[in-house]
Design an enzyme around this catalytic site. Structure first.
Site, PDB file in Angstrom:
ATOM      1  N   ILE A   1       0.860  -1.182   0.000  1.00 26.51           N
ATOM      2  CA  ILE A   1       0.000   0.000   0.000  1.00 26.51           C
ATOM      3  C   ILE A   1       0.897   1.234   0.000  1.00 26.51           C
ATOM      4  O   ILE A   1       2.053   1.175   0.414  1.00 26.51           O
ATOM      5  CB  ILE A   1      -0.996   0.030   1.179  1.00 26.51           C
ATOM      6  N   ASP A   2       0.361   2.324  -0.507  1.00 24.21           N
ATOM      7  CA  ASP A   2       1.143   3.545  -0.667  1.00 24.21           C
ATOM      8  C   ASP A   2       1.729   4.037   0.656  1.00 24.21           C
ATOM      9  O   ASP A   2       1.176   3.793   1.730  1.00 24.21           O
ATOM     10  CB  ASP A   2       0.266   4.674  -1.222  1.00 24.21           C
ATOM     11  N   LYS A   3       2.797   4.794   0.526  1.00 22.98           N
ATOM     12  CA  LYS A   3       3.439   5.402   1.689  1.00 22.98           C
ATOM     13  C   LYS A   3       2.427   6.176   2.538  1.00 22.98           C
ATOM     14  O   LYS A   3       2.395   6.035   3.767  1.00 22.98           O
ATOM     15  CB  LYS A   3       4.558   6.336   1.224  1.00 22.98           C
TER      16      LYS A   3
ATOM     17  N   ARG B   1      -6.974   6.124  -6.068  1.00 25.67           N
ATOM     18  CA  ARG B   1      -6.671   7.542  -6.268  1.00 25.67           C
ATOM     19  C   ARG B   1      -6.909   7.947  -7.719  1.00 25.67           C
ATOM     20  O   ARG B   1      -7.474   9.010  -7.993  1.00 25.67           O
ATOM     21  CB  ARG B   1      -5.222   7.803  -5.850  1.00 25.67           C
TER      22      ARG B   1
END
Length: 358
Positions: free
Chosen positions: A163-165, A266
């Site tokens: 998962i994204d930062k 997103r």
């Protein structure tokens, strides 16, 4: 000296969860004249670069299915059989050093670890992030449990998705090679339950819907991704969304991933016309919907300060347990920064324009 481990991953710190990017699936259908032949020898002859040892390891790990079932290396393939081989792609090895750090371990057993990742923490080492990542912390944690752990005993630390930062929420890591295979196949087959909570700009028109649009790298700005509703560029991507609450200029939604492409939620929400609140990659870090009043601008700026990242949380994660073979579901609380912003917008929605909260 600290023990070094090798993490087999991409070198891009911005990649999101997507086992499709970590694993490939190859399907072979035997012809009607196929004579009985050991499957390890058969695959060694059919797959470029395969060795008998690698094929046998894949079979032992459960990454080879014949007509949907696992087999042994001495299994004889025959006519009209469908063979599916799951294999991890070649990645540049990234040496990591175990580092002590706090880990929010949601659940752990002999097969898996569930971690509730905070926003701001990079998952794995990459360009510009050689240390201080989640995997550095996991390496240290596992080494405390077993000083003999090495890259041979725990290859790739069982990282089957990312998962994204700046996305918070639940991740699963596998502790055994068989658990890696089981989870990777579930992600690949899109059978893993993943439910996210997002705050997005605008009043989402439909109460629920499905976004279907390929997701691929932006053709000019390579760190960004774009939705491609027409044509075959990128990878197929499907996001199901449902409105939870409406606050006028922003909307609280849940997103359920059918696929897991890089930056999928997103990109898809931006494609729908509703970028994530405070998403600096996709235009959500400015006022997208609202008034020209200075008090409103100040209110939004205050919200940005409270939640200084895109408002996205991986709330639920469910899958078939690699060991027990039973479906398990984990549910995490929305983190404080998002909860505070949601409460501020909830309060704003109750007041009239011109009487905004300070």
């Amino acid at each position: 000296m600290p023990t070094k481990f090798t993490l087999m991953m991409d070198d891009d710190k911005d990649l999101q969860e997507s086992s499709e990017e970590l694993y490939e699936r190859q399907t072979i259908v035997t012809n009607k004249g196929q004579e009985p032949y050991r499957i390890d020898k058969f695959l060694m002859n059919r797959i470029e670069g395969a060795t008998r040892n690698k094929v046998q390891q894949a079979i032992e790990a459960g990454r080879v299915l014949v007509d949907g079932k696992q087999v042994k290396s001495n299994f004889k393939v025959k006519a009209n059989m469908e063979i599916v081989v799951y294999s991890d792609r070649e990645h540049i090895g990234e040496e990591i050093i175990p580092e002590e750090m706090p880990l929010n371990i949601f659940h752990e057993d002999e097969d898996i670890i569930i971690i509730n990742k905070p926003a701001g923490l990079v998952v794995h080492p990459g360009s510009g992030n050689r240390s201080g990542t989640l995997i550095n912390g996991v390496a240290w944690y596992l080494q405390q449990q077993n000083k003999a752990i090495s890259e041979e005993t725990l290859p790739r630390f069982g990282l089957v998705h990312r998962i994204d930062k700046n996305t918070s929420g639940l991740m699963v890591l596998a502790k055994t090679s068989k658990a890696v295979s089981s989870l990777a196949k579930q992600f690949f087959d899109h059978t893993v339950h993943r439910r996210y909570i997002a705050l997005v700009w605008g009043d989402v028109q439909e109460d629920e819907g499905t976004i279907i649009a390929h997701v691929g790298r932006h053709q000019r700005f390579r760190k960004l991704f774009e939705a491609y509703p027409e044509g075959e560029y990128g990878k197929d991507a499907i996001t199901h969304y449902k409105v939870l609450e409406r606050f006028g200029y922003v909307t609280l939604v849940e997103c359920r991933l059918e696929t897991g492409r890089t930056h999928q939620i997103r990109v898809h929400m931006k494609h729908l016309g509703h970028p994530l609140f405070n998403d600096d990659f996709y235009g959500g870090d400015k006022i997208v919907k609202g008034t020209v009043f200075s008090k409103y601008k100040q209110f939004v700026d205050n919200c940005f300060e409270i939640c200084p990242r895109h408002a996205l949380h991986a709330k639920e994660l469910g899958f078939v347990h690699p060991g027990t073979k039973e479906f398990i579901l984990f549910n995490s609380e929305i983190p404080q920064d998002m909860e505070r912003v949601i409460e501020k917008w909830r309060g704003y929605a109750k007041v009239k324009p011109g009487n905004l909260p300070e």
